[in-house]
Design an enzyme around this catalytic site. Structure first.
Site, mmCIF file in Angstrom:
data_model
loop_
_atom_site.group_PDB
_atom_site.id
_atom_site.type_symbol
_atom_site.label_atom_id
_atom_site.label_comp_id
_atom_site.label_asym_id
_atom_site.label_seq_id
_atom_site.Cartn_x
_atom_site.Cartn_y
_atom_site.Cartn_z
ATOM 1 N N GLY A 1 9.175 5.970 1.063
ATOM 2 C CA GLY A 1 8.202 5.289 1.921
ATOM 3 C C GLY A 1 8.932 4.354 2.854
ATOM 4 O O GLY A 1 10.096 4.020 2.624
ATOM 5 N N GLY B 1 8.120 0.988 5.924
ATOM 6 C CA GLY B 1 7.155 0.126 6.595
ATOM 7 C C GLY B 1 7.829 -0.648 7.696
ATOM 8 O O GLY B 1 8.950 -0.309 8.116
ATOM 9 N N VAL C 1 11.724 2.266 1.311
ATOM 10 C CA VAL C 1 11.703 2.279 -0.156
ATOM 11 C C VAL C 1 12.359 3.575 -0.644
ATOM 12 O O VAL C 1 12.020 4.661 -0.186
ATOM 13 C CB VAL C 1 10.255 2.142 -0.679
ATOM 14 C CG1 VAL C 1 10.220 2.284 -2.194
ATOM 15 C CG2 VAL C 1 9.669 0.798 -0.253
ATOM 16 N N LYS D 1 13.694 -1.474 -2.401
ATOM 17 C CA LYS D 1 13.284 -1.666 -1.014
ATOM 18 C C LYS D 1 14.486 -2.237 -0.267
ATOM 19 O O LYS D 1 15.064 -3.240 -0.695
ATOM 20 C CB LYS D 1 12.102 -2.632 -0.937
ATOM 21 C CG LYS D 1 11.644 -2.923 0.501
ATOM 22 C CD LYS D 1 10.237 -3.548 0.478
ATOM 23 C CE LYS D 1 9.789 -4.048 1.834
ATOM 24 N NZ LYS D 1 8.410 -4.555 1.799
ATOM 25 N N ASP E 1 -1.469 -11.762 3.347
ATOM 26 C CA ASP E 1 -1.753 -10.626 4.223
ATOM 27 C C ASP E 1 -2.543 -9.558 3.457
ATOM 28 O O ASP E 1 -2.043 -8.464 3.204
ATOM 29 C CB ASP E 1 -0.426 -10.071 4.734
ATOM 30 C CG ASP E 1 -0.598 -8.850 5.624
ATOM 31 O OD1 ASP E 1 -1.720 -8.628 6.139
ATOM 32 O OD2 ASP E 1 0.392 -8.115 5.814
HETATM 33 N N1 LIG Z 1 6.808 -0.043 -5.742
HETATM 34 C C1 LIG Z 1 6.623 1.049 -4.974
HETATM 35 N N2 LIG Z 1 6.576 2.269 -5.552
HETATM 36 C C2 LIG Z 1 6.385 3.360 -4.782
HETATM 37 N N3 LIG Z 1 6.239 3.330 -3.450
HETATM 38 C C3 LIG Z 1 6.277 2.139 -2.816
HETATM 39 C C4 LIG Z 1 6.485 0.941 -3.546
HETATM 40 N N4 LIG Z 1 6.466 -0.081 -2.678
HETATM 41 C C5 LIG Z 1 6.286 0.454 -1.457
HETATM 42 N N5 LIG Z 1 6.158 1.794 -1.528
HETATM 43 C C6 LIG Z 1 5.956 2.713 -0.402
HETATM 44 O O1 LIG Z 1 6.701 2.258 0.696
HETATM 45 C C7 LIG Z 1 5.842 1.903 1.796
HETATM 46 C C8 LIG Z 1 6.376 0.643 2.492
HETATM 47 O O2 LIG Z 1 6.353 -0.445 1.607
HETATM 48 P P1 LIG Z 1 5.994 -1.919 2.078
HETATM 49 O O3 LIG Z 1 6.409 -2.843 0.994
HETATM 50 O O4 LIG Z 1 4.595 -1.994 2.497
HETATM 51 O O5 LIG Z 1 6.953 -2.059 3.312
HETATM 52 P P2 LIG Z 1 6.947 -3.065 4.566
HETATM 53 O O6 LIG Z 1 6.942 -4.441 4.005
HETATM 54 O O7 LIG Z 1 8.172 -2.690 5.274
HETATM 55 O O8 LIG Z 1 5.706 -2.752 5.344
HETATM 56 C C9 LIG Z 1 4.489 1.740 1.196
HETATM 57 O O9 LIG Z 1 3.476 2.026 2.104
HETATM 58 C C10 LIG Z 1 4.497 2.703 0.021
HETATM 59 O O10 LIG Z 1 4.160 3.992 0.464
HETATM 60 MG MG LIG Z 2 5.894 -6.256 4.232
#
Ligand SMILES: Nc1ncnc2c1ncn2[C@@H]1O[C@H](COP(=O)(O)OP(=O)(O)O)[C@@H](O)[C@H]1O
Ligand SMILES: [Mg+2]
Length: 645
Positions: A18, A20, A25, A38, A140
């Site tokens: 994943g 963001g 991730v 991450k 958020d």
């Molecule tokens: N603990 C986790 N286990 C599995 N997938 C995850 C996990 N954390 C995040 N993801 C995947 O990674 C993506 C980005 O994570 P996120 O923390 O929202 O990133 P950002 O802070 O960069 O927006 C999420 O939308 C999800 O699909």
């Molecule tokens: Mg974030």
């Protein structure tokens, strides 16, 4: 970029799962299947490094149970710069909006009903409660932060963006999503340096719960009665809760065919009211996560299965099933039953059941009421009226005689004769009051009888028995034609093959994941509130009807659909989708099961109705006779005047 943990052990990155705005991730196979990493796109600020280290330090099982809480920091091999962290992996989780959006739900959670939504809502509240009870704030709150499994387990991600408080030191959350931001923060130019509160989170929590319980609708997206446009952020800032008690005063009402808080226990509707109106903006004004847990736990034990369709679950305090009402009113099928097991092979024999039904005698027509034997004893006139009684006719004759006599024999006395005659003619007779009383008694008795006669026809008549019998007869006819009807329905599936395939194709394209000029996140939320989520939902009429979507925008959205339609290739070899056949079979099987149950209960139902009618007749007969008697009596009492006069 190679990474090591805080103790210098190498942590090789695996498959990317994943990404963001801030990071990517990855799986970390050397650490097993339950942990992911991450990794930030950019070097991390000093403050953020301190925040992550503090988060790792205060992490515990309770937090890791409901959130992907940072477990360990990750660093570059050379200068040991902090570049990421390890956290528990979410497996088989879906973002919460895949559950609450009706179109997504049919694809991702096809077998889940409203009871599941209540469970999930309760667990979302519990996750918030766990964060809040540690003194932290999410900040958020948004639909991509909350994830849910098919067992309704809920977990929060993106924890590194939370507002964390450790030993009195605040690490802020400086981001937010406009359509999930509470009214009191809407006017801020940015979240930079803003300390968020639990009460702010509680706005986002209430929004999520509203979406989950009420079919993905945004509470501030409605039909605006005022002049001009009402963008979502403005509506939030002005507390224009479209489903609220005072929504009319705010110029708002829910979009057409919405499920509304009226289908919820009053306690829960009240919590929403408080969360979305002005009192909520006061410090600690909104319901807290723990309040929601209590209210939703109560609702969990007050769920009822619809007797017509067991996939319909609803609050037991309602008089009728809101999903049936929705299906009949707007044709919105929010829940689908996938497997109802084998029905119809129950050894049910319609002929033998029908024979049993025919054995029940009808109660026959309403019986006549015998009035011959009724005893009437005439009430005599009071003695004062009887003695020397002169009838009105006699008085009138005397008056006329007096005038004529005076004309012929004593014209000079005419004036006196006229005066006496006038008195005789117009004076009320002595029995006037008594006569009036008896007349009134007759009128009342007749009215009373008329009322009872109607009741008698209704309750002692065979109407209810006949209605039930007719109903059973049409069930029997339908039952005998079952195979033909089913065949016809399946034929239709073959005829509509092209449309059905196109519809399915278009259903895979969610507005949410496309960039359409002029259609930002807030407009997409409004479209969803009006039931437009995928390309299959888009029509020009539907879009132009929504306020704030002019012709140009509508054309843009319809153009998007048309573009996708061009990519559609009809595949005749595919045939009818087995899922559609299954749906028809299921609908028929369900109706068939209901018909069988009704027919089987038929003889007993008829017997009971007959019994009730006969009993009613027995109870009612003396009452009817009494009423007739009173009329006859009053008639006789009045007739005395004519007889004795
Ligand atoms: N603990 C986790 N286990 C599995 N997938 C995850 C996990 N954390 C995040 N993801 C995947 O990674 C993506 C980005 O994570 P996120 O923390 O929202 O990133 P950002 O802070 O960069 O927006 C999420 O939308 C999800 O699909
Ligand atoms: Mg974030």
């Amino acid at each position: 970029m190679d990474l090591v943990d805080s103790k210098g052990r190498r942590v090789p990155k695996g498959v990317k799962i994943g990404s963001g705005g801030e990071g990517v991730v990855y799986e970390v196979p050397t650490l097993g299947n339950d942990i992911v990493a991450k990794v930030y796109h950019q070097p991390v600020s000093v403050v953020k490094q301190a925040k992550l280290q503090a988060m790792v330090a205060v992490g515990n099982d309770k937090l890791r149970k409901i959130a992907a809480w940072p477990m360990e920091t990750l660093h570059t091999t050379g200068d040991k710069q902090l570049r990421g962290f390890l956290m528990p992996k979410l497996t088989d989780f879906e973002p919460i909006h895949h559950l609450y959006s009706p179109s997504h739900r049919k694809q991702r959670f096809p077998d889940k009903n409203w009871a599941f939504l209540v469970y999930a809502a309760r667990n979302v509240a519990a996750a918030f409660e766990a964060i809040h009870s540690h003194g932290h704030v999410i900040g958020d709150v948004n639909p991509n932060l909350v994830f849910v499994t098919g067992n309704s387990i809920v977990k929060l991600i993106d924890c590194d963006s939370f507002q964390i408080v450790v030993n009195g030191k605040f690490y802020l959350c400086e981001v937010g999503v406009p359509h999930f931001t509470p009214p009191e923060l809407q006017k801020l130019p940015s979240f930079r340096g803003v300390r968020r509160t639990r009460n702010h989170d509680n706005f986002g929590l209430a929004l999520l719960l509203f979406h989950i319980l009420l079919m993905g609708r945004h509470p501030f997206s409605g039909v605006f009665a005022g002049q001009g446009d009402m963008p979502l952020e403005k509506s939030i800032a002005e507390f224009r809760y479209a489903f609220g008690r005072n929504s009319a005063a705010k110029g708002m009402r829910p979009p057409p065919n919405s499920m509304t808080p009226e289908m919820l226990p009053a306690v829960i509707a009240g919590l929403f009211e408080r969360a979305f109106t002005e009192p909520g903006a006061h410090p600690e004004g909104r319901p807290q996560a723990k309040d929601w847990v209590v209210a939703l736990d109560a609702l969990k034990s007050q769920l009822f299965s619809c007797t017509h369709n067991p996939v319909h679950k609803y609050f037991a305090g309602l008089v009728s099933c809101p999903w049936c009402v929705q299906e009949q009113g707007s044709g919105n099928f929010f829940f689908i039953a996938l497997n109802t097991g084998a029905v119809g092979q129950s050894g049910f024999n319609v002929e033998s059941v029908w024979a049993k039904i025919l054995l029940i005698d009808t109660p026959g027509p309403v019986p006549e009421i015998n009035i011959n034997g009724l005893q009437i004893k005439v009430k005599p006139l009071p003695p004062a009226l009887r003695r020397g009684k002169i009838s009105i006719m006699q008085k009138k004759q005397a008056a006329v005689g007096l005038v004529l006599g005076s004309l012929v024999f004593a014209p000079k006395l005419l004036l006196i004769a006229l005066a006496v005659a006038g008195y005789l003619f117009f004076s009320k007779p002595k029995d006037f009051a008594e006569r009036q009383a008896r007349q009134a008694a007759l009128t009342i008795a007749k009215q009373h009888l008329a009322v009872l006669q109607k009741q008698w026809q209704l309750e002692a008549g065979s109407g209810s028995f006949q209605t039930k019998f007719n109903e059973l007869q049409s069930l029997k006819t339908a039952y005998e034609n079952w195979a033909d009807l089913l065949h016809l329905e399946k034929e239709k599936l073959h005829q509509n093959l092209y449309d059905a395939q196109l519809q399915k194709f278009l259903n895979n394209f969610f507005l949410e994941s496309f960039n359409i000029p002029g259609v930002g996140a807030a407009r997409k939320v409004i479209l969803a509130s009006f039931g437009i989520e995928t390309a299959a939902d888009v029509t020009l009429e539907k879009v132009v009807r929504i306020k704030g979507f002019g012709d140009d925008l509508a054309r843009e959205i319809v153009g998007w659909r048309k573009g996708l339609e061009k990519r559609f290739l009809f595949d005749a070899s595919k045939g009818v989708d087995p899922a559609d056949v299954a749906a028809v079979n299921q609908r028929f099987a369900l109706q068939r099961k209901q018909s069988e149950a009704s027919l089987l209960a038929g003889p007993e139902d008829l017997r009971q109705l007959r019994g009730q009618i006969l009993q009613k007749r027995a109870e009612f007969l003396p009452v009817m006779q009494g009423a007739y008697q009173r009329v006859l009596q009053a008639e006789a009492d009045l007739a005395v005047f004519e007889v004795e006069a």
